[in-house]
Design a protein around this motif. Structure first.
Motif, PDB file in Angstrom:
ATOM      1  N   GLY A 100       0.788  -1.224   0.000  1.00 18.30           N
ATOM      2  CA  GLY A 100       0.000   0.000   0.000  1.00 18.30           C
ATOM      3  C   GLY A 100       0.823   1.278   0.000  1.00 18.30           C
ATOM      4  O   GLY A 100       0.265   2.368  -0.128  1.00 18.30           O
ATOM      5  N   ALA A 101       2.144   1.164   0.144  1.00 17.02           N
ATOM      6  CA  ALA A 101       2.998   2.354   0.116  1.00 17.02           C
ATOM      7  C   ALA A 101       2.875   3.040  -1.245  1.00 17.02           C
ATOM      8  O   ALA A 101       2.882   2.379  -2.280  1.00 17.02           O
ATOM      9  CB  ALA A 101       4.447   1.968   0.391  1.00 17.02           C
ATOM     10  N   PRO A 102       2.759   4.369  -1.275  1.00 17.06           N
ATOM     11  CA  PRO A 102       2.521   5.069  -2.544  1.00 17.06           C
ATOM     12  C   PRO A 102       3.565   4.799  -3.625  1.00 17.06           C
ATOM     13  O   PRO A 102       3.249   4.819  -4.810  1.00 17.06           O
ATOM     14  CB  PRO A 102       2.540   6.554  -2.132  1.00 17.06           C
ATOM     15  CG  PRO A 102       2.181   6.551  -0.686  1.00 17.06           C
ATOM     16  CD  PRO A 102       2.768   5.290  -0.121  1.00 17.06           C
ATOM     17  N   ASP A 103       4.816   4.546  -3.217  1.00 19.66           N
ATOM     18  CA  ASP A 103       5.869   4.356  -4.212  1.00 19.66           C
ATOM     19  C   ASP A 103       6.168   2.887  -4.493  1.00 19.66           C
ATOM     20  O   ASP A 103       7.117   2.577  -5.208  1.00 19.66           O
ATOM     21  CB  ASP A 103       7.153   5.059  -3.771  1.00 19.66           C
ATOM     22  CG  ASP A 103       7.665   4.573  -2.416  1.00 19.66           C
ATOM     23  OD1 ASP A 103       6.906   3.842  -1.736  1.00 19.66           O
ATOM     24  OD2 ASP A 103       8.798   4.914  -2.053  1.00 19.66           O
ATOM     25  N   PHE A 104       5.359   1.969  -3.952  1.00 17.97           N
ATOM     26  CA  PHE A 104       5.642   0.542  -4.131  1.00 17.97           C
ATOM     27  C   PHE A 104       5.550   0.139  -5.598  1.00 17.97           C
ATOM     28  O   PHE A 104       6.488  -0.429  -6.169  1.00 17.97           O
ATOM     29  CB  PHE A 104       4.674  -0.301  -3.296  1.00 17.97           C
ATOM     30  CG  PHE A 104       4.933  -1.790  -3.388  1.00 17.97           C
ATOM     31  CD1 PHE A 104       5.890  -2.387  -2.597  1.00 17.97           C
ATOM     32  CD2 PHE A 104       4.225  -2.581  -4.278  1.00 17.97           C
ATOM     33  CE1 PHE A 104       6.145  -3.753  -2.668  1.00 17.97           C
ATOM     34  CE2 PHE A 104       4.462  -3.937  -4.370  1.00 17.97           C
ATOM     35  CZ  PHE A 104       5.426  -4.527  -3.567  1.00 17.97           C
ATOM     36  N   LEU A 150      -6.254  -5.228  -5.072  1.00 18.50           N
ATOM     37  CA  LEU A 150      -7.232  -4.381  -5.762  1.00 18.50           C
ATOM     38  C   LEU A 150      -6.913  -2.908  -5.554  1.00 18.50           C
ATOM     39  O   LEU A 150      -6.946  -2.112  -6.500  1.00 18.50           O
ATOM     40  CB  LEU A 150      -8.636  -4.713  -5.257  1.00 18.50           C
ATOM     41  CG  LEU A 150      -9.784  -3.830  -5.747  1.00 18.50           C
ATOM     42  CD1 LEU A 150      -9.914  -3.871  -7.256  1.00 18.50           C
ATOM     43  CD2 LEU A 150     -11.101  -4.247  -5.082  1.00 18.50           C
ATOM     44  N   ARG A 151      -6.602  -2.544  -4.333  1.00 19.59           N
ATOM     45  CA  ARG A 151      -6.278  -1.139  -4.058  1.00 19.59           C
ATOM     46  C   ARG A 151      -5.006  -0.709  -4.787  1.00 19.59           C
ATOM     47  O   ARG A 151      -4.904   0.427  -5.242  1.00 19.59           O
ATOM     48  CB  ARG A 151      -6.141  -0.921  -2.552  1.00 19.59           C
ATOM     49  CG  ARG A 151      -7.469  -1.025  -1.817  1.00 19.59           C
ATOM     50  CD  ARG A 151      -7.334  -0.703  -0.349  1.00 19.59           C
ATOM     51  NE  ARG A 151      -8.631  -0.710   0.315  1.00 19.59           N
ATOM     52  CZ  ARG A 151      -8.819  -0.405   1.593  1.00 19.59           C
ATOM     53  NH1 ARG A 151      -7.780  -0.082   2.351  1.00 19.59           N
ATOM     54  NH2 ARG A 151     -10.032  -0.436   2.113  1.00 19.59           N
ATOM     55  N   MET A 152      -4.043  -1.611  -4.876  1.00 15.97           N
ATOM     56  CA  MET A 152      -2.816  -1.304  -5.606  1.00 15.97           C
ATOM     57  C   MET A 152      -3.112  -1.030  -7.073  1.00 15.97           C
ATOM     58  O   MET A 152      -2.380  -0.304  -7.749  1.00 15.97           O
ATOM     59  CB  MET A 152      -1.830  -2.462  -5.459  1.00 15.97           C
ATOM     60  CG  MET A 152      -0.473  -2.224  -6.085  1.00 15.97           C
ATOM     61  SD  MET A 152       0.738  -3.518  -5.635  1.00 15.97           S
ATOM     62  CE  MET A 152      -0.107  -4.991  -6.206  1.00 15.97           C
ATOM     63  N   ALA A 153      -4.201  -1.612  -7.581  1.00 18.60           N
ATOM     64  CA  ALA A 153      -4.538  -1.481  -8.997  1.00 18.60           C
ATOM     65  C   ALA A 153      -5.162  -0.131  -9.352  1.00 18.60           C
ATOM     66  O   ALA A 153      -5.417   0.135 -10.527  1.00 18.60           O
ATOM     67  CB  ALA A 153      -5.499  -2.605  -9.403  1.00 18.60           C
TER      68      ALA A 153
END
Length: 262
Positions: free
Chosen positions: A186-190, A215-218
């Protein structure tokens, strides 16, 4: 049914009536999507709970509950199944705090118990075999020319061990696990970090995974396919769907044998 159709230099992906256009890359989760991890994670959780109990009587049940393990077994949406190592430490430390430990000591106990439990179940890759159909799926992704990036809440070293044990090196352009710069998926820069070294942006790819965190990463990508067949019983769409991600194009697949590529 999921299938891929090559369009010039990019791929259009179709999944049970959903269409994902202009796809250059696939971001693949590992545990529960590529790797069969249920038995391994359940044993890891029991081992950690026993170690917590040895130092702090009364912590056993609280630890299992925090990890997402109950009388029916391991929850596919629980902490141990979807959380990063750091998140697992925080969750079990909270259980120790509830059992009466001061927070600093609870955190130390959580780190120690997870470290020892890891050693008792090592090497992880040996206990987390490929799910049925994965190798064929990876071969098909390569056949249509997609870049393939593994994105996982597991550690970088565990990703590398997994790929080496099952001889998957030729199928992945990048392995992106959690580390101190990128502690969670979930880190913004992952995801940008996963893309940078291979010259892509998240918007050029799509995510395939088995959890709400995938899903959230997507959200910054071209879409999401939820893989439901990595757990027994199989997941349902409601196990993954999230109101905060209503704008993402989503498809769902229950078995890699359903996948065809053209």
């Amino acid at each position: 049914m999921v299938y891929f159709v090559t369009v010039k230099s990019v791929v259009t992906v179709f999944c049970n009536g959903k269409q994902f256009t202009n796809i250059d890359a696939v971001f693949l989760d590992k545990d529960g999507t590529l790797a069969n991890v249920a038995a391994y994670l359940q044993q890891l959780g029991y081992n950690q709970a026993k170690l917590m109990e040895q130092s702090l009587p009364g912590a056993y049940g609280l630890t299992l509950k925090a990890l997402g393990i109950d009388s029916t077994g391991l929850s596919a949406s629980g902490l141990l199944a979807v959380g990063s190592r750091q998140e697992t430490i925080i969750g079990t430390a909270a259980a120790a705090a509830m059992a009466g430990y001061p927070w600093v000591k609870a955190l130390e106990l959580a780190i120690h118990s997870l470290t020892v439990a890891d050693q008792q179940c090592s090497p992880k890759a040996a206990y987390t075999p490929l799910l049925p159909g994965v190798l064929d799926f990876l071969q098909r992704l390569r056949h249509v020319g997609l870049s393939v990036i593994m994105v996982s809440a597991d550690t970088q070293s565990n990703l590398e061990d997994f790929v080496n044990r099952y001889q998957l090196q030729t199928y992945f352009d990048k392995l992106q696990g959690t580390s101190s710069p990128h502690p969670t998926k979930g880190a913004p820069d992952f995801l940008p970090a996963a893309c940078q070294s291979i010259g892509l942006s998240p918007g050029q790819g799509m995510v395939i995974g088995d959890s709400t965190s995938d899903l959230r990463m997507a959200q910054s990508t071209g879409g999401f396919i939820g893989y439901l067949g990595g757990w027994q019983p199989t997941l349902s769409e409601t196990d993954i769907l999230d109101d905060e991600c209503s704008g993402i194009i989503c498809g769902f697949a229950t078995n890699f044998s359903q996948i065809t590529m053209h």
